[in-house]
Design an enzyme around this catalytic site. Sequence first.
Site, short mmCIF file in Angstrom:
data_model
loop_
_atom_site.label_atom_id
_atom_site.label_comp_id
_atom_site.label_asym_id
_atom_site.label_seq_id
_atom_site.Cartn_x
_atom_site.Cartn_y
_atom_site.Cartn_z
N HIS A 64 0.70 -1.27 -0.07
CA HIS A 64 0.04 0.01 0.15
C HIS A 64 0.80 1.27 0.04
CE1 HIS A 64 -0.10 -0.90 4.43
NE2 HIS A 64 0.84 0.08 4.34
N HIS B 213 -2.35 4.25 9.63
CA HIS B 213 -1.11 5.06 9.75
C HIS B 213 -1.17 6.47 10.49
CE1 HIS B 213 -0.55 2.29 6.40
NE2 HIS B 213 0.86 2.04 6.68
N HIS C 177 10.21 -3.55 4.01
CA HIS C 177 10.66 -2.38 3.99
C HIS C 177 10.98 -1.81 5.31
CE1 HIS C 177 6.17 -1.78 4.21
NE2 HIS C 177 6.37 -0.45 4.38
N GLU D 203 4.14 -5.66 8.02
CA GLU D 203 2.88 -5.36 7.84
C GLU D 203 2.18 -6.72 6.96
OE1 GLU D 203 2.74 -0.53 6.74
OE2 GLU D 203 3.11 -1.89 5.18
C1 DHB Z 1 5.94 3.47 2.50
C2 DHB Z 1 5.50 2.10 2.71
C3 DHB Z 1 4.30 2.07 3.56
O1 DHB Z 1 3.69 0.79 3.81
C4 DHB Z 1 3.76 2.95 4.14
O2 DHB Z 1 2.60 2.87 4.96
C5 DHB Z 1 4.31 4.32 3.92
C6 DHB Z 1 5.06 4.51 3.14
C7 DHB Z 1 6.84 3.69 1.58
O3 DHB Z 1 7.47 2.73 1.02
O4 DHB Z 1 7.15 4.81 1.29
FE FE Z 2 2.55 0.90 5.49
#
Ligand code: DHB
Ligand code: FE
Length: 281
Positions: free
Chosen positions: A12, A57, A191, A238
Amino acid sequence: MAEVIAGIGVSHIPALGVAMEGDGSGPAAAVFEKFAPVREWVRGLELDTVIVVYNDHASAFSLELLPTFAIGAAESYAPADEGYGARNVPVARGDGDLSWHLIDSVIPAGFDLAVAQKLDVDHGLTVPLTVLFGTPDEWPVKVVPIEVNVVQQPTPSAQRCFDLGRAIGRAVASFPGDARVGIVGTGGMSHQLQGKRAGHINTEFDLAFLADIVDKPQRLTEYSNRDLIREAGSEGAELVMWLVMRGALGDDVTGVHTGYHVPVSNTAAGLVAIDNRGREQ
Ligand code: DHB
Ligand code: FE
């Protein structure tokens, strides 16, 4: 009769939303090419409602009030202002009948969902809708949001999330009305947005996850939260929300599409689409 026809796991990342808003040309073309083919398949499913399993978030909830699991039971869900205005996407129509049926089924089954009768939804929910449906004036489906805390430790485990999915799948099957339902697990893939490991990407882990979420989800439920953070990064954790999605499907599924692209922002983006109508499909 209601059934869960399909499950989709999809990142997302806000920048993924931007990439998928285009026409497939320009700098985001490579991402578009990998993720947009799923749209035709989804259109053919003629879904009435999608259950979107996502994390908020700090848009509707915050560290002051953060349910482990919550479900929306509102008439509609507006895109949240995430600090720079709301994403320019349609307001999502709710599906009150299915929401309340899930509430009445899943809570007695042992999952204490908080019930949100007003809920603004951020990129965690809206970016996957853009990936799946593009840029229509109205989303072509109703939406049931299910929020999962993946921020404040201790977060629910992979196994607990899978079991919640099982309870959701059973609940949909006992819905008295007719409904073609899809379920979307959002977030990931690997990430980490902050700290010393910012930019952490683990492609080997991601590709194994993309393969096993279809046929060997039990292997993935064995990950502890610590394992997931070590392998996939603090925000890569996540991915437990993909296990809610997979839990709602049966054993006899068919993987129909995968996509993977690195980097989207400083993040790995992934997608898996799973048909839950048995092997013959
Ligand atoms: C990014 C990834 C995410 O899951 C999120 O909630 C906000 C930003 C990103 O990779 O920039
Ligand atoms: Fe996220």
